[in-house]
Design a protein around this motif. Structure first.
Motif, short mmCIF file in Angstrom:
data_model
loop_
_atom_site.label_atom_id
_atom_site.label_comp_id
_atom_site.label_asym_id
_atom_site.label_seq_id
_atom_site.Cartn_x
_atom_site.Cartn_y
_atom_site.Cartn_z
N ALA A 1 0.85 -1.20 0.00
CA ALA A 1 0.00 0.00 0.00
C ALA A 1 0.88 1.24 0.00
O ALA A 1 1.76 1.39 0.85
CB ALA A 1 -0.93 0.00 1.21
N TYR B 1 -3.11 0.28 -5.35
CA TYR B 1 -2.11 -0.53 -4.67
C TYR B 1 -1.19 -1.16 -5.70
O TYR B 1 -1.48 -1.19 -6.91
CB TYR B 1 -2.78 -1.62 -3.83
CG TYR B 1 -3.59 -2.62 -4.65
CD1 TYR B 1 -3.00 -3.80 -5.12
CD2 TYR B 1 -4.92 -2.39 -4.96
CE1 TYR B 1 -3.73 -4.70 -5.87
CE2 TYR B 1 -5.66 -3.29 -5.71
CZ TYR B 1 -5.06 -4.44 -6.16
OH TYR B 1 -5.77 -5.34 -6.92
N SER C 1 -10.99 6.08 -5.03
CA SER C 1 -10.44 5.50 -3.80
C SER C 1 -9.81 6.50 -2.86
O SER C 1 -9.49 6.16 -1.74
CB SER C 1 -9.39 4.43 -4.16
OG SER C 1 -8.31 5.03 -4.85
N SER D 1 -6.90 7.99 -1.18
CA SER D 1 -5.53 7.53 -0.96
C SER D 1 -5.56 6.22 -0.19
O SER D 1 -5.82 6.21 1.01
CB SER D 1 -4.73 8.58 -0.20
OG SER D 1 -3.43 8.11 0.08
N SER D 2 -5.33 5.10 -0.88
CA SER D 2 -5.35 3.79 -0.23
C SER D 2 -3.96 3.48 0.32
O SER D 2 -3.23 2.65 -0.22
CB SER D 2 -5.80 2.71 -1.22
OG SER D 2 -7.08 2.98 -1.70
N VAL E 1 -3.11 -1.15 4.25
CA VAL E 1 -3.63 -2.46 3.91
C VAL E 1 -3.70 -3.28 5.21
O VAL E 1 -2.79 -3.23 6.03
CB VAL E 1 -2.78 -3.17 2.84
CG1 VAL E 1 -1.33 -3.33 3.29
CG2 VAL E 1 -3.38 -4.52 2.48
N LEU F 1 -8.20 -2.45 1.92
CA LEU F 1 -7.39 -1.32 1.49
C LEU F 1 -8.16 -0.05 1.86
O LEU F 1 -9.35 0.07 1.55
CB LEU F 1 -7.15 -1.35 -0.02
CG LEU F 1 -6.21 -2.43 -0.54
CD1 LEU F 1 -6.36 -2.58 -2.04
CD2 LEU F 1 -4.77 -2.10 -0.19
N TYR F 2 -7.50 0.90 2.52
CA TYR F 2 -8.19 2.10 2.95
C TYR F 2 -7.16 3.18 3.26
O TYR F 2 -5.96 2.99 3.11
CB TYR F 2 -9.05 1.81 4.18
CG TYR F 2 -8.27 1.55 5.46
CD1 TYR F 2 -8.14 2.53 6.43
CD2 TYR F 2 -7.65 0.32 5.69
CE1 TYR F 2 -7.43 2.31 7.59
CE2 TYR F 2 -6.94 0.09 6.84
CZ TYR F 2 -6.83 1.08 7.79
OH TYR F 2 -6.11 0.86 8.94
N VAL G 1 -13.36 2.32 1.91
CA VAL G 1 -12.76 1.06 2.30
C VAL G 1 -13.03 0.05 1.20
O VAL G 1 -14.18 -0.16 0.80
CB VAL G 1 -13.33 0.55 3.64
CG1 VAL G 1 -12.75 -0.82 3.97
CG2 VAL G 1 -13.04 1.54 4.75
N SER H 1 -16.09 -1.79 -2.83
CA SER H 1 -16.10 -0.61 -1.97
C SER H 1 -17.24 -0.67 -0.97
O SER H 1 -18.29 -1.23 -1.24
CB SER H 1 -16.23 0.65 -2.83
OG SER H 1 -16.44 1.79 -2.02
#
Length: 798
Positions: free
Chosen positions: A431, A437, A455, A457-458, A461, A475-476, A481, A493
């Motif tokens: 991440a 990613y 998304s 900014s992922s 992880v 991933l968030y 999320v 999502s």
């Protein structure tokens, strides 16, 4: 396996006891590229996190430059001119003829914060600049003169440029023009070999400062002395405060006419005939020059001067963006390029002519896919060029900017925040701070970047390890999320956008807790949500005692439902730590009042860390036990059988399985990088995310049977009640041992055994920084950040 025996109270990593080395995988490539330069032979050089990389094939591949002297070269900016290399690094200046062997033309230099370097004028003078101002050399860096003391480099945007005849233009932020008041464009006419660079010769050519007088002020104010309408911030007297009560006045929200301001709710005092200075919201972003043209990119316009700075007409033309923030460059044919990261657009223009030129506007798809910003351009030809970015390395266009592709092979300066390995496939997820990613299915040999829709900014992880949803991957970061139930093949999502950098933790039963915040004017309101289905849906919890204006940084949960969280309280402007028991949050007293850099739960204890120690508690924060160290990051590490505490620092990783009684040491291939998190695959190999390095791999033992550890020896170390406030880098003692001097966060502290107290001392000026200290008998010598830099000697007994 060998171990270092260390005391619990004070732990400074010293001698390296090799226990094996990490190896770098083949990516993900990238990093912060602050400069791109080309030499006469067609080679391209890139500065990646202050290290030098070279490409001989126009960015198709890169190799790190292994310098001969010095063996470790760190630079802020590079200039290549007529076959010679010039580099600047804070208070140092280097030259080289081959990029491998570097020399310093002088032993000391009069600047401390030099960040950029240019060559200008028909005589080839050099100028370096930064927050100390502009320094000029006529003799290839042997001697320097201070040409301007104003701050000319701020937030990475301001520039100093020169026209063909050598005239210098600088964006100035002096004591009378701070962030709330805008900027000035100053010009210094080229003096030639016989002339001098006198600071008094600078001419103000453009200014955004506005002045006037408030005649009344309640909800609105009538202003005289301002001729144009603008959106601004109010400045009364010397600063943004009421000079009599030091109460904040607040923002001016709008202007109804040329003379009436509408004030925010923070306007607390009625004024009569009070002078003020205001800024029309034209913050400077960038300067460019070509020939005799000077281009100024402000926060809301693009201006050009073709008459020596006398006039600055707009050439915004067909660009509809209302805000500008980014970097640009000018090709050898005069084509101007500018990346506006605020609008995610790239503008290009050949032969700009006021007042309404037509720009080519390109959506910066490649930039948005990897959530990065441009930091500069390097032109190969009229149609092909490279773009330096702040996180993804280098991008390349071969069609005059219509499309871009990554050109990062070999650039190993990427910053990977967190890492996870899928249970059944062994797929590695790295991440990064971006809109997706990067992943590898072959143990790090090759990597693929995948974007996620909307998304944000992922950057985080999380692989779930407990309960029904063990093995799911989240991933968030900022935004949505994304959850995968098939080992990362697909992600869905949760369709809830959250604006702040957030934190998710997993309980022992598999429940998830989400710590986030929402902005409800005027507060940043903290929320704690819970998910019982692996992150598919969330429900906000009703928690009493939560702060009202707070942003979460870290959180941890014990084996039941007790929680500790840490963050920043905007109301009190303090970092605070709370515990949550049941549905009630309670403020804790912690041994370190500033920002923690991690908080986690392991082995029935909560751990909190900062840069010079970590602390653990077994009673929900009532009492804490410190374990000293010197490093960048503290985090838990575990495998199927054992667990420990990992402490990372540049070039090494230390692990303790007995609360600091003994430590094992492993080395990293890049001396300036440090590990941020570790994951294991099914075979027991370790993978690590790192700052300033590609993903790292370790195939030996990191954790052992605790029964095999050497016995802990209590050396009866006693704490000296400070100094507090951050990382301690040096301690010196007088001959009799009764007085100690310590550098903490570049401030000098003194300890006297009779008093048992530490006191802050300033060798040269109040609040001055100290870089080194030595004690000879009872005489103290301190190296300070004064300009010019000097060594100070104590003149009274210690």
């Amino acid at each position: 396996m060998k171990y270092i025996l260390l005391a619990v109270s004070v732990f400074l990593f010293g001698e390296s006891i090799a226990q094996g080395s990490w190896t770098a995988t083949n990516g993900p490539y990238g990093g912060n590229v602050s400069d791109l330069e080309r030499d006469g032979g067609g080679n391209t050089y890139a500065i990646v996190s202050q290290a030098l990389f070279k490409s001989t094939n126009d960015g198709s591949s890169w190799q790190k430059v292994v310098t001969v002297n010095p063996t470790a070269l760190y630079i802020n900016d590079l200039l290549i001119s007529n076959g010679k290399f010039y580099a600047v690094y804070w208070s140092s200046f280097y030259t080289s003829t081959d990029g491998l062997t570097w020399t310093r033309p002088a032993t000391t230099f009069p600047f401390n914060n030099a960040q950029k370097i240019i060559k200008f004028g028909p005589d080839g003078f050099l100028a370096v600049y930064g927050s100390d101002g502009i320094f000029v050399s006529k003799d290839e860096g042997v001697t320097w003169v201070n040409a301007l003391s104003d701050r000319v480099y701020w937030n990475g945007y301001e520039r100093v440029v020169a026209t063909t005849n050598g005239d210098l233009y600088a964006i100035s932020r002096n004591a009378n023009l701070n962030n709330f008041q805008g900027f000035e464009i100053k010009k210094l006419p080229y003096p030639g070999l016989a002339g001098t660079f006198d600071p008094a010769n600078w001419q103000t050519k453009y200014s955004t400062a506005k002045t006037g007088t408030i005649t009344t002020s309640t909800a609105s104010a009538t202003v005289t002395g301002v001729g144009t309408s603008f959106t601004t911030q109010l400045k009364v007297g010397a600063d943004l405060y009421n000079s009599t009560s030091t109460q904040y006045i607040g923002n001016v929200l709008s202007i109804a006419s040329n003379t009436t301001l509408t004030l925010s709710s923070k306007a607390q005092v009625t004024y009569s005939a009070v002078a003020f200075t205001a800024d029309p919201y034209q913050y400077s972003t960038h300067l460019l020059s070509f020939g005799s043209n000077v281009y100024l990119f402000t926060s809301n316009n693009i201006l050009i001067s073709q008459d020596g700075g006398t006039t600055w007409p707009s050439i915004k033309g067909n660009i509809t963006a209302s805000y500008f923030s980014g970097y640009g460059g000018v090709n050898t044919n005069g084509a101007v390029y500018y990346y506006n990261n605020s609008a995610n657009e790239i503008y290009s223009l050949i032969n700009p002519t006021p007042p309404n030129p037509t720009w080519t506007i390109t959506t910066a798809t490649a930039f948005s896919n990897i959530s990065t910003s441009a930091l500069g351009f390097s032109f190969i030809s009229t149609s092909s060029f490279l773009v330096a970015t702040n996180s993804a390395g280098v991008l390349k266009s071969t069609n005059t900017g219509a499309t871009y592709s990554l050109a990062t092979t070999g650039i190993t300066g990427a910053t990977v925040d967190q890492i996870a390995v899928a249970n059944t496939t062994g797929k590695i997820f790295a991440a990064k701070s971006g809109g997706g990613y990067t992943s590898s299915v072959d143990g790090g040999a090759t990597w693929t970047t995948t974007t996620l829709p909307n998304s944000g900014s992922s950057s985080k992880v999380l692989k779930l390890v407990n309960g029904t949803y063990a093995g799911n991957i989240l991933l968030y970061g900022v935004g949505y999320v994304f959850r995968s139930t098939d080992n990362g093949v697909t992600f869905l999502s949760d369709n809830i956008y959250r604006a702040y950098d957030n934190q998710i933790i997993e309980a022992a039963n598999g429940d998830l807790y989400y710590f986030y915040a929402v902005y409800v004017n005027p507060n940043t309101t903290p929320k704690i949500a819970k998910s019982t289905n692996g992150g598919a849906t969330w429900v906000d919890l009703a928690i009493t005692g939560l702060p009202t204006n707070f942003q979460f940084y870290y959180a941890a949960i014990d084996g039941t439902t007790n929680i500790l969280f840490h963050g920043y309280d905007y109301t009190t402007t303090l970092h605070k730590t709370y515990k949550v028991v049941g549905t009630t949050a309670t403020l804790l007293t912690v041994p370190y009042t500033y920002n923690f850099n991690n908080l986690f739960f392991q082995n029935n204890k909560f751990y909190a860390s900062q840069f010079s120690a970590y602390y653990y508690t077994s009673d929900l924060g009532t009492t804490w036990t410190p374990v000293g160290f010197s490093g960048n990051k503290v985090f838990p590490i575990k495998n199927a059988s054992y667990s420990g505490i990992a402490v990372s620092r540049p070039g090494a990783l230390y692990i303790s399985q007995n609360e600091g009684g003994s430590w094992s040491n492993t080395t990293l291939p890049e001396a300036s990088s440090y590990i941020t998190s570790i994951a294991t695959d099914a075979s027991g190999d370790f993978y690590a995310s790192a700052v300033g390095s590609s993903v790292l791999k370790f195939t030996n033992e990191l954790l052992v049977d605790p029964a095999t550890l050497p016995p802990y020896i209590n050396f009866n170390w006693q704490p000296l009640n400070g100094p507090y406030g951050g990382r301690t880098t040096k301690i010196q003692s007088t001959t009799d041992g009764n007085t100690l001097f310590s550098i903490v966060q570049n401030r000098l502290w003194k300890y006297t055994s009779g008093s048992g107290l530490w006191s802050l001392i300033d060798p040269a000026v109040a609040n001055g920084l100290v870089f080194d200290v030595e004690v000879d008998g009872t005489t103290v010598y301190a190296l300070t950040n004064t300009n010019p830099q000097k060594i100070y000697k104590s003149t009274s007994p210690c």
